[in-house]
Design a protein around this motif. Structure first.
Motif, short mmCIF file in Angstrom:
data_model
loop_
_atom_site.label_atom_id
_atom_site.label_comp_id
_atom_site.label_asym_id
_atom_site.label_seq_id
_atom_site.Cartn_x
_atom_site.Cartn_y
_atom_site.Cartn_z
N SER A 108 0.83 -1.22 0.00
CA SER A 108 0.00 0.00 0.00
C SER A 108 0.85 1.26 0.00
O SER A 108 0.51 2.24 -0.66
CB SER A 108 -0.98 0.00 1.18
N SER A 109 1.98 1.24 0.69
CA SER A 109 2.83 2.44 0.72
C SER A 109 3.51 2.71 -0.61
O SER A 109 3.93 3.83 -0.87
CB SER A 109 3.88 2.32 1.83
N ARG A 110 3.59 1.70 -1.48
CA ARG A 110 4.19 1.89 -2.79
C ARG A 110 3.17 2.29 -3.85
O ARG A 110 3.47 3.09 -4.73
CB ARG A 110 4.90 0.61 -3.28
N LEU A 111 1.97 1.73 -3.78
CA LEU A 111 1.03 1.88 -4.89
C LEU A 111 -0.12 2.84 -4.65
O LEU A 111 -0.73 3.33 -5.60
CB LEU A 111 0.44 0.51 -5.25
N MET A 112 -0.45 3.09 -3.41
CA MET A 112 -1.62 3.93 -3.11
C MET A 112 -1.20 5.36 -2.82
O MET A 112 -0.08 5.60 -2.34
CB MET A 112 -2.37 3.36 -1.91
N PRO A 113 -2.09 6.30 -3.08
CA PRO A 113 -1.80 7.68 -2.67
C PRO A 113 -1.53 7.73 -1.16
O PRO A 113 -2.05 6.91 -0.40
CB PRO A 113 -3.09 8.43 -3.01
N GLU A 114 -0.72 8.69 -0.75
CA GLU A 114 -0.31 8.78 0.66
C GLU A 114 -1.49 8.78 1.62
O GLU A 114 -1.47 8.09 2.65
CB GLU A 114 0.54 10.02 0.88
N LYS A 118 -1.96 5.80 4.50
CA LYS A 118 -2.04 6.20 5.91
C LYS A 118 -3.36 5.75 6.51
O LYS A 118 -3.41 5.32 7.67
CB LYS A 118 -1.85 7.71 6.04
N ALA A 119 -4.44 5.82 5.74
CA ALA A 119 -5.74 5.31 6.21
C ALA A 119 -5.66 3.80 6.42
O ALA A 119 -6.22 3.27 7.39
CB ALA A 119 -6.83 5.65 5.20
N PHE A 120 -4.95 3.10 5.53
CA PHE A 120 -4.75 1.66 5.67
C PHE A 120 -4.04 1.34 6.98
O PHE A 120 -4.48 0.47 7.75
CB PHE A 120 -3.96 1.14 4.46
N ASP A 121 -2.96 2.07 7.25
CA ASP A 121 -2.23 1.88 8.51
C ASP A 121 -3.13 2.12 9.72
O ASP A 121 -3.09 1.38 10.69
CB ASP A 121 -1.03 2.82 8.58
N GLN A 122 -3.94 3.16 9.64
CA GLN A 122 -4.82 3.47 10.76
C GLN A 122 -5.87 2.38 10.97
O GLN A 122 -6.15 1.99 12.11
CB GLN A 122 -5.50 4.83 10.56
N MET A 123 -6.43 1.85 9.88
CA MET A 123 -7.41 0.76 10.02
C MET A 123 -6.76 -0.46 10.66
O MET A 123 -7.39 -1.15 11.46
CB MET A 123 -8.01 0.40 8.66
#
Length: 170
Positions: A108-114, A118-123
């Motif tokens: 996610s940190s490579r392919l998704m917008p920042e 960051k939302a992924f990390d928070q979830m």
């Protein structure tokens, strides 16, 4: 047999629509397929060794480790961003959720917008997901977002482990 004139008109309209000239695959799409390019991969120097498939809107990226990452960005009726990491040699068990989440975080940190990674990390930190995993497969459905679906899976396929995460909307 007496057919109501309205039904005849409706039948003629339906037949004329179904017999119209055949449109190309992308012409009926909600999202414009012509604007979906490899620009999101080109912008990442560490992912420079890739091949782009314009039909499927995917990039197959060969990583320095010998593993590969398949990046997808696009869609016709549902626009999505996802990455599938193929690991040929990884000795971690399916029960090592922290390890596999770490792999999904890398994707996610490579392919998704920042803002999305960051939302992924928070979830993940807040455990905002439903766990549908089995002993042989990890399957998480994330709940703390505004997309149609956001998921993470880990599967054993084709002699390798595949870690995938992504979302779609539309």
């Amino acid at each position: 047999m007496n057919i109501h004139p309205f039904l005849i008109l409706l039948l003629i309209c339906c037949l004329s629509c179904s017999n119209s000239t055949d449109q190309g695959a992308g012409e009926d799409c909600i999202f414009d397929l012509d604007t979906q390019t490899d620009a999101f991969v080109r912008a990442l120097p560490e992912l420079k060794d890739y091949t782009w498939n314009d039909r499927t809107k995917t990039a197959r990226i060969l990583l320095q480790s010998g593993d590969s990452l398949v990046a997808r960005r696009g869609g016709c009726d549902h626009f999505g961003v996802s990455g599938s990491l193929r690991l040929d040699q990884d000795e971690h068990s399916m029960q090592d959720l922290a390890h596999w989440i770490g792999q999904a975080r890398w994707i996610s940190s490579r392919l998704m917008p920042e803002s999305d990674w960051k939302a992924f990390d928070q979830m993940i930190e807040l455990k905002q997901y439903e766990d549908h995993s089995t002993e042989t497969r990890i399957h998480l459905i994330f709940t703390g977002h505004n997309y149609s679906m956001w998921y993470m899976t880990v599967d054993w396929m084709e002699g390798a482990i595949w870690v995938e995460t992504g979302y779609d909307f539309g």
